[in-house]
Scaffold this active site. Structure first.
Site, PDB file in Angstrom:
ATOM      1  N   ARG A 192       0.135  10.390   1.164  1.00 22.36           N
ATOM      2  CA  ARG A 192       0.493  11.352   2.080  1.00 22.36           C
ATOM      3  C   ARG A 192       1.600  12.461   1.640  1.00 22.36           C
ATOM      4  O   ARG A 192       1.861  13.221   2.421  1.00 22.36           O
ATOM      5  CB  ARG A 192       0.854  10.836   3.299  1.00 22.36           C
ATOM      6  CG  ARG A 192      -0.322   9.794   3.809  1.00 22.36           C
ATOM      7  CD  ARG A 192       0.261   9.121   5.366  1.00 22.36           C
ATOM      8  NE  ARG A 192      -0.361   8.090   5.799  1.00 22.36           N
ATOM      9  CZ  ARG A 192      -0.111   7.319   6.769  1.00 22.36           C
ATOM     10  NH1 ARG A 192       0.925   7.562   7.347  1.00 22.36           N
ATOM     11  NH2 ARG A 192      -0.920   6.373   7.021  1.00 22.36           N
ATOM     12  N   GLU A 237       0.863  -0.965   0.189  1.00 22.60           N
ATOM     13  CA  GLU A 237      -0.210  -0.010  -0.008  1.00 22.60           C
ATOM     14  C   GLU A 237       0.862   1.247  -0.111  1.00 22.60           C
ATOM     15  O   GLU A 237       1.756   1.499   0.982  1.00 22.60           O
ATOM     16  CB  GLU A 237      -0.771   0.105   1.184  1.00 22.60           C
ATOM     17  CG  GLU A 237      -1.802   1.217   1.328  1.00 22.60           C
ATOM     18  CD  GLU A 237      -2.383   1.585   2.852  1.00 22.60           C
ATOM     19  OE1 GLU A 237      -2.896   2.543   2.965  1.00 22.60           O
ATOM     20  OE2 GLU A 237      -2.619   0.515   3.520  1.00 22.60           O
ATOM     21  N   LYS A 271     -10.804  -2.259   6.812  1.00 18.87           N
ATOM     22  CA  LYS A 271      -9.654  -1.805   7.618  1.00 18.87           C
ATOM     23  C   LYS A 271     -10.137  -1.451   8.820  1.00 18.87           C
ATOM     24  O   LYS A 271     -10.849  -0.388   9.064  1.00 18.87           O
ATOM     25  CB  LYS A 271      -8.928  -0.740   6.752  1.00 18.87           C
ATOM     26  CG  LYS A 271      -8.039   0.020   7.688  1.00 18.87           C
ATOM     27  CD  LYS A 271      -7.465   1.222   6.539  1.00 18.87           C
ATOM     28  CE  LYS A 271      -6.413   2.121   7.458  1.00 18.87           C
ATOM     29  NZ  LYS A 271      -5.631   2.976   6.584  1.00 18.87           N
TER      30      LYS A 271
END
Length: 216
Positions: free
Chosen positions: A47, A43, A131
């Protein structure tokens, strides 16, 4: 090949590295180091301004990897991530707009939840792979145990607070498919280009999980 989120999490077990990449020049080497340690699913979090370019680079240099884009909090990010080569999307939450954006981009989606009410919202949209975020310490284990009863058939990927030290405590729970973690490729090792150490961390995580499976 059309991927499902359930299949992605099966391939990710025991750990899906959560990668914060701020230097595109290191992206491919980082991915190769993880892949050498047996990690297929990664993943890349959006950011940093370099994240999409890092996705493009890893997709080009390591097409065998299964790549996701994480920390998607804006609707336009889904198509941007898909265009960059992401094969699935991860978000810290679940909202109607994000669900619609995932469907429009035709991307398998792993929405984030923390409470039973949030799990119910995700279920209403048809999501059964979720998640759990943030998953901090013993509190996450207690929450996962509590969620197991009312939510049969739901599989979680706890993220945020998972370390090598508490990995087994979380993985042994029957409703945990895999975990997400940053410890497997910490920024300090990435900046130092310590690829062998990152490969070793990946191997150690897989060995720990294998010991759990063998003792079952």
């Amino acid at each position: 090949m059309s991927l499902s989120m359930d299949w992605v999490l099966q391939q990710a077990r025991p750990v899906m590295p959560v990668l914060v990449i701020d230097d595109v020049a290191l992206a491919a080497d980082l991915a190769r180091a993880l892949f050498a340690g047996g990690v297929r699913v990664m993943e890349i979090t959006l950011r940093t301004p370099q994240a999409l370019d890092a996705l493009v680079e890893i997709r080009r240099e390591l097409p065998e990897a299964i790549l996701g884009a994480g920390t998607l909090i804006h609707t336009e990010q889904f198509q941007e991530a898909r265009d960059a080569g992401a094969q699935f999307a991860v978000s810290p939450g679940c909202t109607p707009r994000l669900v619609a954006a995932a469907e429009d981009a035709k991307m398998p989606f792993l929405p984030g939840v923390m409470t039973p009410s949030e799990v119910l919202v995700a279920l209403e949209y048809g999501y059964r792979s979720l998640k759990l975020f943030p998953a901090n310490g013993t509190g996450a284990v207690k929450m996962l145990k509590s969620l197991k009863g009312p939510f049969t058939g739901i599989r979680f990927c706890p993220t945020g607070g998972i370390t090598q030290e508490n990995l087994l405590n979380v993985l042994r729970l029957p409703n945990v498919a895999c975990v997400g973690g940053t410890w497997i490729a910490p920024p300090s090792l990435v900046r130092a280009r310590a690829w062998d150490q990152i490969t070793q961390l990946a191997i150690e995580a897989r060995d720990l999980a294998a010991s759990l499976e063998h003792s079952a």
